[in-house]
Design an enzyme around this catalytic site. Sequence first.
Site, PDB file in Angstrom:
ATOM      1  N   CYS B  85       0.836  -1.206   0.000  1.00  0.00           N
ATOM      2  CA  CYS B  85       0.000   0.000   0.000  1.00  0.00           C
ATOM      3  C   CYS B  85       0.872   1.258   0.000  1.00  0.00           C
ATOM      4  O   CYS B  85       1.548   1.523  -0.979  1.00  0.00           O
ATOM      5  CB  CYS B  85      -0.996  -0.050   1.151  1.00  0.00           C
ATOM      6  SG  CYS B  85      -2.334   1.142   0.946  1.00  0.00           S
ATOM      7  N   HIS B 202      -3.655  -5.483   0.793  1.00  0.00           N
ATOM      8  CA  HIS B 202      -3.011  -5.699   2.101  1.00  0.00           C
ATOM      9  C   HIS B 202      -2.962  -7.180   2.487  1.00  0.00           C
ATOM     10  O   HIS B 202      -3.917  -7.676   3.096  1.00  0.00           O
ATOM     11  CB  HIS B 202      -3.796  -4.967   3.189  1.00  0.00           C
ATOM     12  CG  HIS B 202      -3.596  -3.489   3.195  1.00  0.00           C
ATOM     13  ND1 HIS B 202      -2.570  -2.878   3.880  1.00  0.00           N
ATOM     14  CD2 HIS B 202      -4.286  -2.495   2.595  1.00  0.00           C
ATOM     15  CE1 HIS B 202      -2.644  -1.570   3.715  1.00  0.00           C
ATOM     16  NE2 HIS B 202      -3.667  -1.301   2.932  1.00  0.00           N
ATOM     17  N   GLU B 204      -1.292  -8.461   4.926  1.00  0.00           N
ATOM     18  CA  GLU B 204      -1.233  -8.608   6.393  1.00  0.00           C
ATOM     19  C   GLU B 204      -2.615  -8.545   7.019  1.00  0.00           C
ATOM     20  O   GLU B 204      -2.812  -8.988   8.146  1.00  0.00           O
ATOM     21  CB  GLU B 204      -0.287  -7.549   6.993  1.00  0.00           C
ATOM     22  CG  GLU B 204      -0.863  -6.156   7.206  1.00  0.00           C
ATOM     23  CD  GLU B 204      -0.995  -5.330   5.930  1.00  0.00           C
ATOM     24  OE1 GLU B 204      -0.812  -5.880   4.824  1.00  0.00           O
ATOM     25  OE2 GLU B 204      -1.299  -4.118   6.044  1.00  0.00           O
TER      26      GLU B 204
END
Lengths: 83, 226
Positions: B85, B202, B204
Amino acid sequence: MSEFTATVTVRLKQGVLDPEAETTQRALERLGFELGDLRSADQFEIDLDAADEDSATERVTEMTERLLANPTLHDYDITVEEQ
Amino acid sequence: MTVAVIQFGGSNCDRDTVQALETLGFDAELAWHEDGLPADTTGIVLPGGFSYGDYLRAGAMAARSPIMDEVREAADEGMPVLGICNGAQIGCEASLTPGAFTINRSARFQCEHVSLRVENAETPWTAHYEEGEIVEFPIAHGEGRFEIEDDHLDRLEDEDRILFRYCDENGEITDEANPNGSKHNVAGVTGESDHIAVMMPHPERVSLADLGGTDGQGVLRGFGDA
């Protein structure tokens, strides 16, 4: 040494989409204005001391290429005026 | 042996990334950008967030901070580097990866789940997926539209450097499935060498089963293979 003011204009390259300009254009049209096209640009004014106009231009060009403009997205032009 | 997650002023996915990496068994630690890379760094994450308030262009300021010279040097020596990002924006601004991520076609911040198709499953970041596999990741960005000169994009595609493309639920690469207007629906790319990669979605945030999915684990496991 003399004092100069450089004006750097950073524009999107032709063909690169400008969603903010499109939104701004639509807002103007909603207000009843008629316009053909609207483009946006960023402008920076930089005051600096330099021996002459050429060396002022050279330094501001380096500033522009290293930070102010992204070569993938932007074209730029620079004008320098002695104060 | 640790994955350094670099914190800039305005990073906000740094702790999530450490948590996700630790859950997968990696040693990971936060590295404040002014302190430089920890001596035992074996991998680097440029995390998501809004470094320096996205001033000028998202990622522009962080890309020119001194720690990025260390990151570039480590990357040149083969250390795995992943930009997520805002980290992807930083990676492109720092020329670790080609192109640029700029203002979404919608001119709005977008926070939603998207489907991605794995384009090349032979990089460290995608080796845990099958080519053509469809995964679901969240995006959360205002400047995620991948922009690049056409001839450079041709080269990236010829060299198989696209990691993921935005797709519909059937894996079709369509304009409707493109959340931000990215060229050819590109969501993530590799650098000159595939141990350097950036992506706007993303991983994560989909790495812990309790938080809605584990599709992102494969990307983070790249630190074990790179």
